[in-house]
Scaffold this motif. Sequence first.
Motif, short mmCIF file in Angstrom:
data_model
loop_
_atom_site.label_atom_id
_atom_site.label_comp_id
_atom_site.label_asym_id
_atom_site.label_seq_id
_atom_site.Cartn_x
_atom_site.Cartn_y
_atom_site.Cartn_z
N GLU A 121 0.83 -1.20 0.00
CA GLU A 121 0.00 0.00 0.00
C GLU A 121 0.87 1.26 0.00
O GLU A 121 0.57 2.24 -0.69
CB GLU A 121 -0.93 -0.02 1.21
CG GLU A 121 -2.20 0.75 1.02
CD GLU A 121 -3.31 0.30 1.94
OE1 GLU A 121 -4.48 0.49 1.57
OE2 GLU A 121 -3.03 -0.24 3.03
N VAL A 147 -4.48 -4.27 -4.00
CA VAL A 147 -3.37 -3.36 -3.69
C VAL A 147 -2.03 -3.91 -4.19
O VAL A 147 -1.16 -3.14 -4.64
CB VAL A 147 -3.32 -3.07 -2.17
CG1 VAL A 147 -2.96 -4.30 -1.36
CG2 VAL A 147 -2.36 -1.94 -1.86
N GLY A 181 -7.63 -4.49 -0.29
CA GLY A 181 -7.56 -3.11 -0.74
C GLY A 181 -8.82 -2.68 -1.46
O GLY A 181 -9.69 -3.49 -1.80
#
Length: 774
Positions: free
Chosen positions: A319, A496, A527
């Motif tokens: 991330e 992600v 994500g």
Amino acid sequence: MSTDRDPLAVEDAPAPSPEEAAASEPGEPGDGASPADDAGAASGGDAGADGSEGEVSEAEDGAREEPAPASEPGAEAPGSDGGSRSAAAEALAAAVRAVESGERSAASFFTGPSGGRRAAGAPVPGSGASPRPERTPAPAPTAAAAPAPPRPTPHIGAEGLDGVRQVLTAGGAPQTLAEQVVGVLREQAAEALREDPWQLLAVPGVRPEQADGFARALLGPECGPGDERRAQALVGWLLERAALAGHTVLEASVLRTALGKQSVPEPDEALQSALAEGSVLVFQEALETPGAARPEPDGSEPEVPVRLLLGLDRYAMAEESLADGLARLISTFGADPAEATVAAEADAETVTDGGDDGQEAGAGSGTDSGTDDAPPASDAGPGAAPDWEAAAAGAPSPSAAELIRAVAASGLVTHSGGEAARAEPLALVVAARALGLRACAAAHTEDGKRRLVALGDLEAVTVAGLLSGQEGPGRDAEGALALDVLAVLDAPQLDVETAAMLVESLTDGTRLVLSGDPGVLWSAGPGRVFADVVAARACPAVVSRTPDTGPIGELVSGIGVGELTTVDAPGKEVVIVPVRDAGEAVHRTVQLVADSVPRAIGVPAEHTQVITPGHGGAVGTRALNAALKERLNPGPGRFGGFDPGDRVAYVPAPGRMVPGTVVSADAAGLRLDCAGSPVVVPPERVGGTVRHGWAVTAHQAAGTRWPAAVVVLPGDAAQELTRSWIYTAFSRGERHLSVVHGVDQALPRAVAEIPAKERTTRLRSLLRAPQSEV
């Protein structure tokens, strides 16, 4: 929108009873009585953080399928000679036998691979966000799909495997787990298990109560719920479980509560130990409060409330790497995110709302056209600067022109719209090519690529093919994709890790467009990349004003803004089929696919897709596929449960489902035809990557459309419905949509009141941080 009994159906047979419908379901011990067991976190809800048995997500049990343990013919679980074993060890053996026999998929109680621990001597994370790594040239991935498949089992020799088998036998676990244990714990697996039996939790399919039984058999009286090793393993297991539900991090309070439910006596100490060990990272995130904070009386800055977030380094680093990469693209052309946000607010009348907090188009909607901020000549590389304004003037629609102008001024742009709006990023790619730039459009699925080709882009690719190097322009000497402009369609399906890999593959100066329908389900993996980027308002955001037409388009557009409306469908484009129980739901579904839709709409069964909330239960994919196979392609299942002509859902990598048809099988594996491309699935991977595919889940269906769709809403799935699930399922049909409706008022209530199941992520706050920190 018709609400007749079934204007398409032929009343040719009585509906079976619920008992008869359930009897047609293949044995799936522990699957539960409801499809909700498999759909608990279909949209990435926070279910599953505590590891409860009934909360296996649709994404986990479908799009994130893992291979089942390899079976050894004739092998029996240790203890079958009549020796005494603990109840937990018996449960572990029974669970593994169910996987080996095919009665239950490993994913139905899958915990995910361990995120691993930091190496000894690694710095202990502080209370703030950890520093992000410097960008390095991205090497070309060698895998055929992204994300990469699980790591291969290392070769440690027969003696090493024998040592693992001895430890497993001593703990009452099946010896057939040995290769999986080695695959996770690597070369020193036997020693690791002896020292810490709870590391067995890192093996897919093993649950805490089973690992407890294994540890009890090895440690005897020394084993207890407060053992620090147990707590460490549970922290990792819970965070991996949360990742399967879509979270990249969890709030400390949520993780503390989940540990308490697993009988850890001192959850706070367990978390502190995990932090000191370095297996978990901790972050502080400021909480947003309405209004500006007032200075303290002494003139000092007011204290900002924060929340503590905990996560595995695998997802936290992905991330942060993604945030770094996106900030790099934004800064390439000197765009000021604050100015982009002001421009977005000024142009907010172009918004078409579709959800909340970035799930809807309006979270960062509108954009400055960028005509006053055309990039300098150097932005175009060698030669003259591209004439973006001339390209915009020749765009086929106002929204396409707006997108072209936004891309001219910024290295990162988001574009929101439905199916008809896909032509706009394609117009951008065509315009960029005409300007002499290297431009490419990438879709999530092969069907998404097919639709781009149908619009005229013969060079369209899939994201997986682009990253693997099997499609697209290839990479330059430094490993970066040889592109000046990249438009990624179906961007809500980016998890992600894939997004981080993609952005890291873009060189400075590449313009990236993230385009997608904000109303659909988020990614199968952890994500919510597209929603977080839109909500952060760190870059220009274009919202298409091109509506989807026809009765289905009108219905889906209403759902996107929280309204379930009645639409005029003179050609029976939308039909509602009420049902009273599970048995009738199965009967009506089969009747629609096999007879009614082909006869009344002209769409054959092989082009009609059934979509249901989950895999288990009386109206899950397993039950529906069994009933549809019996009607459409009966056979003995001579190829590991499959026959030539069977429709299948092939999952080559987590988050990617490829529809296909069985052709044959031989020693090489199961041979499939996937949209004209031959695929051979090795025998050892068939059980974990191939399902029957007449019926799939909405997560599996995302990114693909069929001429007709039959959406099944059984009564026991009412609690799992969300607006994003309904939006995704209802929008899969191009010409026709039938809804087998058994949830009564739960359908309009979900559309109006439950936008999506939340996910805990950090990308939005990372992108909103000051540029000096990003």
